[in-house]
Design a protein around this motif. Sequence first.
Motif, PDB file in Angstrom:
ATOM      1  N   TYR A 192       0.832  -1.210   0.000  1.00 43.96           N
ATOM      2  CA  TYR A 192       0.000   0.000   0.000  1.00 43.96           C
ATOM      3  C   TYR A 192       0.864   1.255   0.000  1.00 43.96           C
ATOM      4  O   TYR A 192       0.571   2.228  -0.717  1.00 43.96           O
ATOM      5  CB  TYR A 192      -0.917  -0.019   1.226  1.00 43.96           C
ATOM      6  N   THR A 193       1.940   1.256   0.786  1.00 48.78           N
ATOM      7  CA  THR A 193       2.808   2.443   0.823  1.00 48.78           C
ATOM      8  C   THR A 193       3.486   2.661  -0.522  1.00 48.78           C
ATOM      9  O   THR A 193       3.707   3.803  -0.934  1.00 48.78           O
ATOM     10  CB  THR A 193       3.881   2.325   1.925  1.00 48.78           C
ATOM     11  N   ILE A 194       3.818   1.594  -1.213  1.00 47.89           N
ATOM     12  CA  ILE A 194       4.451   1.727  -2.523  1.00 47.89           C
ATOM     13  C   ILE A 194       3.446   2.243  -3.557  1.00 47.89           C
ATOM     14  O   ILE A 194       3.762   3.104  -4.380  1.00 47.89           O
ATOM     15  CB  ILE A 194       5.044   0.374  -2.959  1.00 47.89           C
ATOM     16  N   ARG A 195       2.222   1.753  -3.492  1.00 52.45           N
ATOM     17  CA  ARG A 195       1.205   2.145  -4.468  1.00 52.45           C
ATOM     18  C   ARG A 195       0.750   3.581  -4.285  1.00 52.45           C
ATOM     19  O   ARG A 195       0.550   4.316  -5.252  1.00 52.45           O
ATOM     20  CB  ARG A 195       0.021   1.189  -4.360  1.00 52.45           C
ATOM     21  N   THR A 196       0.608   4.010  -3.020  1.00 56.88           N
ATOM     22  CA  THR A 196      -0.031   5.297  -2.736  1.00 56.88           C
ATOM     23  C   THR A 196       0.905   6.380  -2.222  1.00 56.88           C
ATOM     24  O   THR A 196       0.573   7.565  -2.275  1.00 56.88           O
ATOM     25  CB  THR A 196      -1.135   5.113  -1.683  1.00 56.88           C
ATOM     26  N   GLY A 197       2.059   5.989  -1.674  1.00 56.49           N
ATOM     27  CA  GLY A 197       2.936   6.971  -1.033  1.00 56.49           C
ATOM     28  C   GLY A 197       2.412   7.440   0.299  1.00 56.49           C
ATOM     29  O   GLY A 197       2.838   8.477   0.813  1.00 56.49           O
ATOM     30  N   ARG A 198       1.520   6.664   0.891  1.00 52.91           N
ATOM     31  CA  ARG A 198       0.899   7.012   2.173  1.00 52.91           C
ATOM     32  C   ARG A 198       0.938   5.802   3.097  1.00 52.91           C
ATOM     33  O   ARG A 198       1.046   4.660   2.648  1.00 52.91           O
ATOM     34  CB  ARG A 198      -0.570   7.426   1.979  1.00 52.91           C
ATOM     35  N   PHE A 199       0.839   6.066   4.399  1.00 54.50           N
ATOM     36  CA  PHE A 199       0.677   4.978   5.350  1.00 54.50           C
ATOM     37  C   PHE A 199      -0.781   4.539   5.380  1.00 54.50           C
ATOM     38  O   PHE A 199      -1.691   5.372   5.268  1.00 54.50           O
ATOM     39  CB  PHE A 199       1.100   5.415   6.753  1.00 54.50           C
ATOM     40  N   PRO A 200      -1.048   3.252   5.561  1.00 52.56           N
ATOM     41  CA  PRO A 200      -2.433   2.783   5.646  1.00 52.56           C
ATOM     42  C   PRO A 200      -3.059   3.180   6.981  1.00 52.56           C
ATOM     43  O   PRO A 200      -2.359   3.536   7.934  1.00 52.56           O
ATOM     44  CB  PRO A 200      -2.292   1.261   5.544  1.00 52.56           C
ATOM     45  N   ARG A 201      -4.365   3.135   7.033  1.00 52.91           N
ATOM     46  CA  ARG A 201      -5.047   3.296   8.322  1.00 52.91           C
ATOM     47  C   ARG A 201      -4.681   2.115   9.207  1.00 52.91           C
ATOM     48  O   ARG A 201      -4.640   0.965   8.755  1.00 52.91           O
ATOM     49  CB  ARG A 201      -6.557   3.371   8.145  1.00 52.91           C
ATOM     50  N   LEU A 202      -4.397   2.392  10.465  1.00 52.30           N
ATOM     51  CA  LEU A 202      -3.990   1.358  11.407  1.00 52.30           C
ATOM     52  C   LEU A 202      -4.980   1.321  12.564  1.00 52.30           C
ATOM     53  O   LEU A 202      -5.093   2.290  13.322  1.00 52.30           O
ATOM     54  CB  LEU A 202      -2.579   1.630  11.927  1.00 52.30           C
ATOM     55  N   ASP A 203      -5.705   0.228  12.674  1.00 52.28           N
ATOM     56  CA  ASP A 203      -6.709   0.085  13.727  1.00 52.28           C
ATOM     57  C   ASP A 203      -7.663   1.279  13.741  1.00 52.28           C
ATOM     58  O   ASP A 203      -8.015   1.804  14.802  1.00 52.28           O
ATOM     59  CB  ASP A 203      -6.046  -0.081  15.095  1.00 52.28           C
ATOM     60  N   GLY A 204      -8.067   1.710  12.551  1.00 51.79           N
ATOM     61  CA  GLY A 204      -9.021   2.799  12.430  1.00 51.79           C
ATOM     62  C   GLY A 204      -8.447   4.190  12.529  1.00 51.79           C
ATOM     63  O   GLY A 204      -9.175   5.182  12.419  1.00 51.79           O
TER      64      GLY A 204
END
Length: 286
Positions: A192-204
């Motif tokens: 996800y970080t590679i695709r978007t350049g962002r961190f994913p949501r973590l536990d909401g």
Amino acid sequence: MTATPGYQQSFVERGDDRIGLRSYPEPTGTPEAPLVLLWPAMGVRAGYYQPFVAELRAAGLAVVVVDLRGTGASTPPASRVSRYGYPELVGDVGAVLESLKDRIGDRTTLLLGHSLGGQAALLHLALGGQPVDGLVLVAAGMPHWRSYPGWRRHLVRPAAEFIRGVAAVLGSWPGWGFGGRQARGVMRDWAYTIRTGRFPRLDGVDAEAAVRTVRTPVLAISVEHDQLTPEQTLDRLCAKLTAAAVRRERYTAAEAGLRLDHFTWVRASAPIAARVASFAARLRAG
């Protein structure tokens, strides 16, 4: 490089899982030395950092090296039943800090992360985990595919999607030439970080927004010829740290005396250890 003494192996229990720690003796002649808690790269065992540990101790720093969940002495090994991802890796940082509170006491404490370990340490701080005095990022970054120079940018995203897909189908990533055996949740969040350049949501929690609130001082060191996290990826990550004082540095092959990459800097790490010690001294003085 000085010899590295024996270490004490211990474990932090995390439900049915456990996180392995290598705790090294206090450096000679440095009472209450600053403590460096080292978080490795994906698939890299704690023992790989022995040369770096020796240089950190020679620079007057106390050191604990952690095996990331599922790697080395830490369990569970990645398998079809492994459900963990970034949230659990981040939670492990807090659990280890809590387990070391008696050793930490009032001393200056640094989280030092290499690659994935740097992301986990940063996200721990972003999500309101136990505070530390400083964060050191070495050969770490936000590996967005657009940040890679030249032809590599056209390979990074499809490679990450392939790895994520294999992990989803097989239940874990087998470690075919990259990253060691990894849980599918880790590869999902990494991709996800590679695709978007962002961190994913973590536990909401919106981790991307939370990173922008981190105020812990940061020493960010890129490594020349780093094929996995080139300096542009670290620049991208540092740009997210809008509330923190960031000291951005580069480690070159000329300084090391050998050709560097994402991993070999560990073999010539005395200059990096000196920079970490200087960073800790400034924090202590402040």
